[in-house]
Design an enzyme around this catalytic site. Structure first.
Site, PDB file in Angstrom:
ATOM      1  N   ARG A 171       0.731  -1.255   0.044  1.00 29.66           N
ATOM      2  CA  ARG A 171      -0.085   0.055  -0.003  1.00 29.66           C
ATOM      3  C   ARG A 171       0.751   1.302  -0.099  1.00 29.66           C
ATOM      4  NH1 ARG A 171      -2.484  -3.799  -1.206  1.00 29.66           N
ATOM      5  NH2 ARG A 171      -4.519  -4.399  -0.288  1.00 29.66           N
ATOM      6  N   SER A 222     -11.147  -1.230   2.899  1.00 26.22           N
ATOM      7  CA  SER A 222     -10.240  -1.422   4.368  1.00 26.22           C
ATOM      8  C   SER A 222      -9.881  -0.021   4.650  1.00 26.22           C
ATOM      9  CB  SER A 222      -9.174  -2.174   3.934  1.00 26.22           C
ATOM     10  OG  SER A 222      -9.606  -3.570   3.742  1.00 26.22           O
ATOM     11  N   GLU A 300      -5.131   3.549   6.126  1.00 22.17           N
ATOM     12  CA  GLU A 300      -4.813   3.313   4.800  1.00 22.17           C
ATOM     13  C   GLU A 300      -5.303   4.320   4.000  1.00 22.17           C
ATOM     14  OE1 GLU A 300      -5.653  -0.418   3.171  1.00 22.17           O
ATOM     15  OE2 GLU A 300      -6.224   0.244   1.065  1.00 22.17           O
TER      16      GLU A 300
END
Ligand SMILES: Cc1cc2nc3c(=O)[nH]c(=O)nc-3n(C[C@H](O)[C@H](O)[C@H](O)COP(=O)(O)OP(=O)(O)OC[C@H]3O[C@@H](n4cnc5c(N)ncnc54)[C@H](O)[C@@H]3O)c2cc1C
Length: 313
Positions: A171, A222, A300
């Site tokens: 990520r 998420s 995130e």
């Protein structure tokens, strides 16, 4: 600021004022931007950014808005919404402008029998956003199909960089680390020739799995990164969702933002949630996990304050 805005408008008459930002994000949180520009031609990038910098107008690059949470008071600067979206195919390569939706790149791959991206089925957002965050799903990451990209930065203007420059990690990438200084303009994916029917079948399997696991509604996917995303020498993968579930976060809410009952790492906007509420809920979730497991969860998603990105790590 009014004077600067007037100067900016004079140079870029297509810029819009007081543009609501919530509709451009999947969580649908955020007030209006002072200035909003839909960047449909990547050749305008340099002039646009130079002007914003000369006038000291803060700017933020927006793609599909599936990983971004704006402040309820909006943004006191310029939102550059990357909208260039041409997609072409050359043999086993797909070349896509940064504003192209990943779903349309997948459609192109499917039609041309190109294999490698099937597991991204159902992953929202644009090509640019996916490169910046090395988006991934079901064991595949952007880096696995990435060959090179055209990017813009102040040091080198518009130029090409290969995978090495991007230093892709879970990520993350150089683009993310450089916090808005690099703008992804066009990406070349290297795929393999295969059977269109097989691509279609894999797409269907992936989408069925997503539909089973993912709560429907206004969300960002998420919310936190997984503390240990993959099995490694340090031990088995540690998933944020499991920690949050065991820390009793499901159903927790602040105002109109709530942790999903179905998936503890998804937060849902139940109405007109604000960024302030999202941050308060995030902190409550983090402190529960820290207390129970001694682990710090890192978001995130990208928060954007009134004058620029906010960091919480
Ligand atoms: C239902 C749902 C499911 C999801 N599933 C997944 C999943 O399986 N895997 C996964 O990894 N993510 C997933 N996500 C998160 C999200 O889709 C990805 O992070 C996606 O890659 C973000 O792309 P975007 O264009 O929407 O980015 P945005 O939200 O528009 O932007 C995110 C960040 O990227 C920057 N950015 C955007 N475009 C550019 C550009 N051209 N150049 C430089 N910087 C840019 C922005 O400035 C911002 O900092 C999911 C989200 C949702 C809502």
């Amino acid at each position: 600021m009014t004077d600067k805005i007037a100067q900016f408008i004079q140079k870029f008459p297509n810029v819009e004022q007081n543009k609501p930002l919530a509709p451009f994000t999947t969580l649908q949180v955020g007030g209006p931007a002072d200035l909003y520009y839909a960047l449909t031609d990547i050749n305008e990038t340099e002039d646009l950014l130079n002007t914003a910098k000369e006038l000291k107008i803060p700017y933020f690059i927006l793609g599909g808005g599936s990983n971004t949470v704006f402040h309820e008071n909006g943004f006191r600067g310029l939102i550059i919404h990357v909208k260039a979206k041409t997609i072409t195919v050359e043999e086993d390569r797909i070349i896509a402008d940064a504003g192209a939706l990943l779903s349309l790149v997948l459609q192109t791959a499917r039609k041309n029998g190109l294999i490698g991206m099937e597991k991204f089925m159902g992953l929202p957002g644009t090509v640019g956003g996916a490169v910046r965050g090395n988006a991934g799903a079901f064991g595949i990451e952007t880096k696995d199909v990435f060959e090179k990209a055209l990017i813009y930065n102040e040091e080198k203007g518009i130029h090409e960089e290969t995978a090495e420059y991007f230093n892709f990690k879970y990520r993350s990438s150089t683009v993310k680390a450089r916090k808005g200084q690099d703008i992804v303009l066009q990406v070349t994916y290297k795929l393999q020739k295969g059977d269109p029917a097989a691509v279609m079948k894999e797409n269907a399997t992936v989408i069925a799995s997503r539909l089973k696991k993912q709560p429907a509604g206004k969300n960002t996917g998420s919310f936190f990164k997984n503390p240990r995303p993959f099995d490694s020498a340090e031990g088995p993968a540690i998933h944020a969702g499991k920690l949050l579930d065991e820390a009793g976060c499901k159903g927790l809410s602040v105002g109109e933002i709530q942790v999903s009952d179905q998936h503890a790492n998804w937060i849902m906007n139940q109405g007109n949630a604000t960024q302030t509420q999202v941050i308060e809920l995030m902190k409550a979730m983090q402190s529960r996990v820290k207390e129970k497991f001694g682990i710090d969860l890192e978001p995130e998603v990208q928060f954007v304050g009134e004058t620029g990105p906010l960091t919480f790590n």
